[in-house]
Design a protein around this motif. Structure first.
Motif, short mmCIF file in Angstrom:
data_model
loop_
_atom_site.label_atom_id
_atom_site.label_comp_id
_atom_site.label_asym_id
_atom_site.label_seq_id
_atom_site.Cartn_x
_atom_site.Cartn_y
_atom_site.Cartn_z
N GLY A 16 -1.44 1.53 -13.02
CA GLY A 16 -2.88 2.35 -13.28
C GLY A 16 -2.94 3.49 -12.47
N LEU A 17 -2.47 3.32 -11.19
CA LEU A 17 -2.47 4.49 -10.46
C LEU A 17 -1.67 5.59 -10.79
N SER A 18 -0.33 5.30 -11.60
CA SER A 18 0.61 6.06 -12.02
C SER A 18 -0.05 6.99 -13.41
N SER A 19 -0.96 6.33 -13.91
CA SER A 19 -1.30 6.85 -15.33
C SER A 19 -1.76 8.36 -14.83
N LEU A 20 -2.63 8.60 -13.87
CA LEU A 20 -3.02 9.97 -13.40
C LEU A 20 -1.90 10.86 -13.63
N PRO A 21 -1.10 10.67 -12.62
CA PRO A 21 0.15 11.83 -12.47
C PRO A 21 1.18 11.82 -13.64
N LEU A 22 1.16 10.87 -14.50
CA LEU A 22 2.10 10.84 -15.74
C LEU A 22 1.23 11.78 -16.62
N THR A 23 -0.02 11.55 -16.56
CA THR A 23 -0.84 12.53 -17.50
C THR A 23 -1.07 14.01 -17.15
N ILE A 24 -1.06 14.04 -15.73
CA ILE A 24 -1.57 15.71 -15.39
C ILE A 24 -0.25 16.33 -15.37
N GLY A 25 1.11 15.70 -14.97
CA GLY A 25 2.27 16.46 -14.77
C GLY A 25 2.69 17.45 -16.09
N PRO A 26 2.86 17.02 -17.02
CA PRO A 26 3.26 17.79 -18.16
C PRO A 26 2.42 18.72 -18.52
N PRO A 27 1.08 18.60 -18.59
CA PRO A 27 0.11 19.71 -19.04
C PRO A 27 0.01 20.99 -17.97
N VAL A 28 0.20 20.64 -16.58
CA VAL A 28 0.52 21.63 -15.62
C VAL A 28 1.60 22.36 -15.66
N VAL A 35 0.77 -1.14 -0.18
CA VAL A 35 0.02 0.09 0.09
C VAL A 35 0.89 1.30 -0.19
N ILE A 36 2.10 1.30 0.72
CA ILE A 36 2.74 2.38 0.95
C ILE A 36 3.41 2.68 -0.39
N TRP A 37 3.97 1.27 -0.89
CA TRP A 37 4.62 1.61 -2.19
C TRP A 37 3.75 2.06 -3.45
N ALA A 38 2.67 1.57 -3.58
CA ALA A 38 1.63 1.74 -4.57
C ALA A 38 1.06 3.24 -4.49
N LEU A 39 1.18 3.80 -3.39
CA LEU A 39 0.84 5.27 -3.15
C LEU A 39 1.85 6.16 -3.38
N CYS A 40 3.15 5.75 -2.85
CA CYS A 40 4.41 6.88 -3.15
C CYS A 40 4.92 6.86 -4.39
N ILE A 41 4.77 5.81 -5.18
CA ILE A 41 5.25 5.63 -6.57
C ILE A 41 4.48 6.64 -7.31
N PRO A 42 3.24 6.67 -7.48
CA PRO A 42 2.47 7.61 -8.19
C PRO A 42 2.58 8.89 -7.75
N MET A 43 2.52 9.28 -6.45
CA MET A 43 3.15 10.57 -5.97
C MET A 43 4.31 11.35 -6.45
N ALA A 44 5.21 10.35 -6.80
CA ALA A 44 6.48 10.62 -7.16
C ALA A 44 6.56 11.09 -8.52
N LEU A 45 5.79 10.42 -9.40
CA LEU A 45 5.75 10.52 -10.69
C LEU A 45 4.92 11.71 -11.18
N PHE A 46 4.35 12.43 -10.31
CA PHE A 46 3.93 13.92 -10.69
C PHE A 46 4.75 14.73 -11.44
N GLY A 47 5.88 14.83 -11.04
CA GLY A 47 6.93 15.57 -11.90
C GLY A 47 7.91 14.73 -12.69
N TYR A 48 7.80 13.59 -12.72
CA TYR A 48 8.69 12.36 -13.28
C TYR A 48 8.80 12.75 -14.79
N PHE A 49 7.61 12.98 -15.54
CA PHE A 49 7.35 12.96 -16.92
C PHE A 49 7.78 14.10 -17.59
#
Length: 560
Positions: A418-430, A289-303
């Motif tokens: 699947g959880l990572s799809s949202l931050p990966l998609t949102i980060g670059p447009p923001v 649970v911790i891993w699956a929530l922290c990785i998407p959080m980190a990917l907001f700026g990753y891409f």
């Protein structure tokens, strides 16, 4: 008597079966067709390997080599390379598609053409949980086969609608994206079936396939478009995707899928349906649970650097090559997957810590990008970023197997993507919106470097989480302490095998504790002196051990 010769009357009289534990392996006389042969008791403990040991222990261990294993690794390399090679080289198609839309007088040609590629990557990650659930229901091989058919068919249909972005949204964005999701998740999951000791190295090699194909495909696609046209190029890419279909036939799983749950009193029908589709047990594991929530959080700026790098170089270093930083990231990303995949297999290396290091370095380098005034230093930062990008990607599969085991790894990978799809998609447009407001990439890139550092820091919580003693991973089957399988079922075949192995376990824990079963079915204790066990347990424990052995060999009495 030979190993495979059945029991006969003469061999059933005046004999004994000797069970000796010698370093964790049940030893006795030969075993034929699931039944024990009888012989005279051995005067001293002797290591005689019984073919039934694997049956008692359950599922096979990963072979870590062999023709089939290496063929699986090469097939996974091709699948990963084809799928993400095509996704990563969409820029070649985007340029030509934009020109065609502009010729039609479309004022939003660039954004509409870009949306096709964005939908592809978004669909691939967003539908990865579906791929994970489907894999557990119908198997790795069939899921990959369907993915190959959809991805190849999507590209083929796209070749007939190159002047219609609305149709391309469906054929290229959704159909090809869904096929990529169904093919990619099993490609990571199958590796744990064939590799354990070398899982890090193999994962690094397989994920490096996307880097290799990303380097090879763009010049090839440019040549095809100039020599022929976009339609022909898409059809040839469709043919290339058929390699995924061929590779799917190699994906023969070695671990059984999670057992279906059985109905229990008080459990609703909706709960049963959900448990039959989703492996809810992975969400009971706090580390996951911790891993699956922290990785998407980190990917907001990753891409963000990958999307805006060329524009950033054009503005900050107008007289230098705009493509070189992106190429540098791609090259060292492939090398990083190989290097850190090998490092992850070294004894004592914590893979989660290694992934934390990669995220922290990516975040720091991203913050430093707008602060440098040297193009050479920018290339150096790009090389470092690509190296740790490869580290991050190559560890996704091994960490999922480490936390959730073989039975939960497939859905664990799927839900993480699947959880990572949202931050990966949102980060670059923001980041693009901030750039439009400020006219500079300084603030967007600094902000993009913060989430990876925060996500990496929060991952330290895993250090304080202990494994739940009520759940344990045994031969790929998650079993609770009371003997039920983790999905809610009781008395399933895999659970029974697990309980049998746990009952015999006291006889297989290091010291040589021996007992004999006489021809009349009674239990005879071996003298302590014959066991050569200076730390032998007391009489009650030995009696419990021999009674457990009697329960674990029900076929014996049928042959006595």
């Amino acid at each position: 008597m030979t190993e495979n010769e059945p029991l006969n009357e003469s061999s059933q009289s005046n004999g004994k079966i000797v069970a000796i534990d010698n370093g964790g392996r049940l030893n006795g006389n030969n075993h034929a067709n699931g039944k024990f042969q009888k012989s005279k008791a051995l005067p001293m403990p002797e290591h005689i390997e019984a073919p039934c040991c694997r049956d008692i222990h359950g599922a096979k261990e990963p072979p870590d080599g062999g023709m089939r294993a290496w063929l699986v690794m090469i097939s996974a390399f091709l699948c990963n390379g084809v799928i993400f090679g095509i996704i990563n080289t969409y820029g070649v198609i985007h340029k030509l598609l934009t020109e065609r839309l502009q010729e039609q007088g479309d004022t939003d040609a660039s954004s509409k053409a870009a949306l096709v590629g964005s939908m592809t990557i978004g669909t691939t990650f967003l539908l990865s949980p579906v791929a994970g659930c489907l894999t557990d229901k119908i198997g790795l091989r069939l899921t990959t086969l369907i993915g190959g058919i959809l991805s190849s068919g999507g590209l083929l249909l796209s070749s007939f609608f190159t002047y219609s972005t609305g149709a391309l949204y469906v054929t290229y964005g959704i159909m090809f994206g869904l096929g990529a999701a169904l093919a990619y998740t099993p490609t990571l999951a199958i590796l744990g079936h064939y590799f354990k000791r070398y899982l890090g190295k193999v994962s690094g090699f397989v994920t490096a396939g996307s880097s290799v194909f990303t380097v090879i495909l763009p010049p090839g696609m440019d040549y095809l478009i100039k020599s022929y046209d976009l339609e022909t190029t898409l059809r040839i890419m469709s043919v290339i995707c058929t390699f995924v279909i061929l590779c799917s036939f190699v994906y023969k799983p070695l671990h059984p899928p999670p057992a279906p749950p059985k109905k229990k009193p008080g459990r609703s029908k909706a709960s049963m349906v959900m448990r039959s589709i989703i492996n809810v047990e992975i969400w009971k594991r706090k580390k996951y649970v911790i891993w699956a929530l922290c990785i998407p959080m980190a990917l907001f700026g990753y891409f963000v650097p990958y999307v805006h790098m060329m524009k950033f170089v054009q503005m900050s270093y107008p007289n230098n090559d705009q493509n070189l930083p992106v190429m540098s990231i791609g090259i060292t990303s492939g090398l990083g997957r190989l290097i850190f995949g090998a490092i992850a297999d070294l004894p004592g290396v914590n893979r989660i810590y290694l992934q934390q290091l990669s995220l922290s370095c990516i975040g720091v380098v991203t913050i430093l990008l707008p602060l440098t005034s040297s193009y050479v230093l920018l290339i150096v930062f790009s090389l470092i970023m690509g190296l740790f990008d490869g580290c991050f990607i190559s560890l996704l599969g091994p960490i999922a197997y480490e936390i959730c085991g073989p039975s939960g790894a497939t859905q664990a990978i799927g839900f993480l993507l699947g959880l990572s799809s949202l931050p990966l998609t949102i980060g670059p447009p923001v980041a693009g919106i901030i750039f439009d407001k400020t006219g500079s990439y300084t603030i967007p890139l600094i902000l993009a470097g913060i989430p990876p550092i925060i996500g990496s820091a929060i991952l330290f919580l895993i250090r304080f989480i202990r494994d739940d003693p009520s759940l344990e991973k045994t031969n790929g089957v998650m079993v609770t302490a009371n003997g039920t399988d983790a999905n809610g079922g009781d008395n399933d075949e895999d659970v029974e095998k697990h309980l049998a192995s746990k009952q015999i376990q006291p006889l297989m824990n290091g010291h040589s504790k021996a007992a004999t079963l006489n021809g009349n079915g009674s239990v005879e204790h071996r003298p302590e002196s014959e066991t050569h066990d200076p730390a032998a347990a007391n009489g009650k424990a030995r009696l419990a051990d021999t009674e457990s052995l009697t329960d674990a060999l029900p076929s014996y009495k049928e042959n006595v």
